[in-house]
Design a protein around this motif. Structure first.
Motif, mmCIF file in Angstrom:
data_model
loop_
_atom_site.group_PDB
_atom_site.id
_atom_site.type_symbol
_atom_site.label_atom_id
_atom_site.label_comp_id
_atom_site.label_asym_id
_atom_site.label_seq_id
_atom_site.Cartn_x
_atom_site.Cartn_y
_atom_site.Cartn_z
ATOM 1 N N MET A 39 0.850 -1.173 0.000
ATOM 2 C CA MET A 39 0.000 0.000 0.000
ATOM 3 C C MET A 39 0.899 1.240 0.000
ATOM 4 S SD MET A 39 -2.801 1.360 2.844
ATOM 5 C CE MET A 39 -3.362 -0.260 3.198
ATOM 6 N N HIS A 40 0.543 2.187 -0.807
ATOM 7 C CA HIS A 40 1.283 3.441 -0.870
ATOM 8 C C HIS A 40 1.083 4.237 0.416
ATOM 9 C CE1 HIS A 40 2.469 3.199 -5.064
ATOM 10 N NE2 HIS A 40 1.267 2.711 -5.326
ATOM 11 N N HIS A 41 2.078 5.036 0.739
ATOM 12 C CA HIS A 41 2.016 5.887 1.929
ATOM 13 C C HIS A 41 0.787 6.801 1.867
ATOM 14 C CE1 HIS A 41 3.361 8.332 5.275
ATOM 15 N NE2 HIS A 41 3.280 9.418 4.516
ATOM 16 N N THR A 42 0.522 7.380 0.693
ATOM 17 C CA THR A 42 -0.616 8.296 0.564
ATOM 18 C C THR A 42 -1.942 7.565 0.756
ATOM 19 O OG1 THR A 42 -0.521 8.022 -1.832
ATOM 20 C CG2 THR A 42 0.531 9.983 -0.916
ATOM 21 N N LEU A 74 -6.724 6.546 4.174
ATOM 22 C CA LEU A 74 -7.515 5.617 4.984
ATOM 23 C C LEU A 74 -7.480 6.000 6.455
ATOM 24 C CD1 LEU A 74 -6.547 2.252 3.253
ATOM 25 C CD2 LEU A 74 -8.690 3.549 3.020
ATOM 26 N N GLY A 75 -6.325 6.474 6.938
ATOM 27 C CA GLY A 75 -6.214 6.910 8.326
ATOM 28 C C GLY A 75 -7.077 8.130 8.605
ATOM 29 N N GLN A 76 -7.054 9.084 7.684
ATOM 30 C CA GLN A 76 -7.884 10.287 7.857
ATOM 31 C C GLN A 76 -9.361 9.922 7.838
ATOM 32 O OE1 GLN A 76 -7.106 13.282 8.641
ATOM 33 N NE2 GLN A 76 -4.957 13.498 8.139
ATOM 34 N N ALA A 77 -9.745 9.062 6.898
ATOM 35 C CA ALA A 77 -11.152 8.657 6.805
ATOM 36 C C ALA A 77 -11.585 7.910 8.074
ATOM 37 C CB ALA A 77 -11.370 7.791 5.566
ATOM 38 N N TYR A 132 -10.294 8.221 11.095
ATOM 39 C CA TYR A 132 -10.362 9.201 12.176
ATOM 40 C C TYR A 132 -11.677 9.981 12.108
ATOM 41 C CZ TYR A 132 -9.459 13.342 14.972
ATOM 42 O OH TYR A 132 -9.572 14.358 15.881
ATOM 43 N N LEU A 133 -12.028 10.458 10.909
ATOM 44 C CA LEU A 133 -13.259 11.226 10.755
ATOM 45 C C LEU A 133 -14.493 10.362 11.023
ATOM 46 C CD1 LEU A 133 -12.262 13.344 7.659
ATOM 47 C CD2 LEU A 133 -12.703 14.186 9.967
ATOM 48 N N ARG A 134 -14.449 9.111 10.574
ATOM 49 C CA ARG A 134 -15.573 8.205 10.824
ATOM 50 C C ARG A 134 -15.761 7.994 12.332
ATOM 51 N NH1 ARG A 134 -14.986 5.505 6.783
ATOM 52 N NH2 ARG A 134 -13.185 4.280 7.396
ATOM 53 N N ARG A 135 -14.657 7.785 13.047
ATOM 54 C CA ARG A 135 -14.725 7.598 14.502
ATOM 55 C C ARG A 135 -15.234 8.863 15.187
ATOM 56 N NH1 ARG A 135 -16.463 5.352 18.527
ATOM 57 N NH2 ARG A 135 -15.238 5.458 20.415
ATOM 58 N N SER A 136 -14.797 10.011 14.716
ATOM 59 C CA SER A 136 -15.282 11.279 15.271
ATOM 60 C C SER A 136 -16.783 11.417 15.072
ATOM 61 C CB SER A 136 -14.557 12.457 14.620
ATOM 62 O OG SER A 136 -13.182 12.415 14.926
ATOM 63 N N CYS A 137 -17.275 10.995 13.919
ATOM 64 C CA CYS A 137 -18.713 11.049 13.649
ATOM 65 C C CYS A 137 -19.468 10.082 14.551
ATOM 66 C CB CYS A 137 -18.999 10.745 12.176
ATOM 67 S SG CYS A 137 -18.494 12.079 11.067
ATOM 68 N N GLU A 138 -18.894 8.912 14.799
ATOM 69 C CA GLU A 138 -19.528 7.952 15.704
ATOM 70 C C GLU A 138 -19.630 8.524 17.118
ATOM 71 O OE1 GLU A 138 -17.070 4.498 15.254
ATOM 72 O OE2 GLU A 138 -17.941 3.994 13.295
ATOM 73 N N ILE A 139 -18.583 9.209 17.556
ATOM 74 C CA ILE A 139 -18.610 9.853 18.875
ATOM 75 C C ILE A 139 -19.684 10.934 18.900
ATOM 76 C CG2 ILE A 139 -17.304 11.362 20.433
ATOM 77 C CD1 ILE A 139 -14.786 9.717 19.537
ATOM 78 N N LEU A 140 -19.758 11.728 17.846
ATOM 79 C CA LEU A 140 -20.770 12.778 17.746
ATOM 80 C C LEU A 140 -22.173 12.183 17.787
ATOM 81 C CD1 LEU A 140 -21.606 15.721 17.293
ATOM 82 C CD2 LEU A 140 -21.290 15.334 14.841
ATOM 83 N N LEU A 141 -22.394 11.102 17.052
ATOM 84 C CA LEU A 141 -23.711 10.456 17.072
ATOM 85 C C LEU A 141 -24.056 9.955 18.471
ATOM 86 C CD1 LEU A 141 -23.642 8.508 13.693
ATOM 87 C CD2 LEU A 141 -25.122 10.444 14.301
#
Length: 88
Positions: free
Chosen positions: A1-4, A9-12, A14-23
């Protein structure tokens, strides 16, 4: 897997987990107000103040985040749709 790819995937994730916390927090708020139909005038005013200021700001941030994620998606789509230089 490329670094980018890993970064995306890491950013997505993180954001998904943040949304789960918000929900989860929103579910807690929903639970707090169920059954509070008979508030005192002081409680009603305090709830109204909390709702008007903080809820409105939260909505603005969620709407802005949605716009940023959509821009991110379009930028990624454009980048991933580029024809590789070796095919030209």
């Amino acid at each position: 897997m490329h670094h980018t790819t890993g970064d995306i995937l890491g950013q997505a994730a993180y954001l998904r987990r943040s949304c789960e916390i918000l929900l989860g927090q929103l579910r807690t708020i929903d639970g707090m107000v169920v059954g509070t139909e008979e508030l005192t005038p002081i409680q009603e005013a305090a709830v109204s103040n909390a709702n008007e200021g903080l809820a409105e700001r939260a909505k603005e941030h969620v709407e802005l985040a949605t716009q940023y994620v959509e821009s991110w998606r379009r930028a990624l789509n454009a980048a991933l749709s580029m024809e590789p230089s070796w095919r030209r």
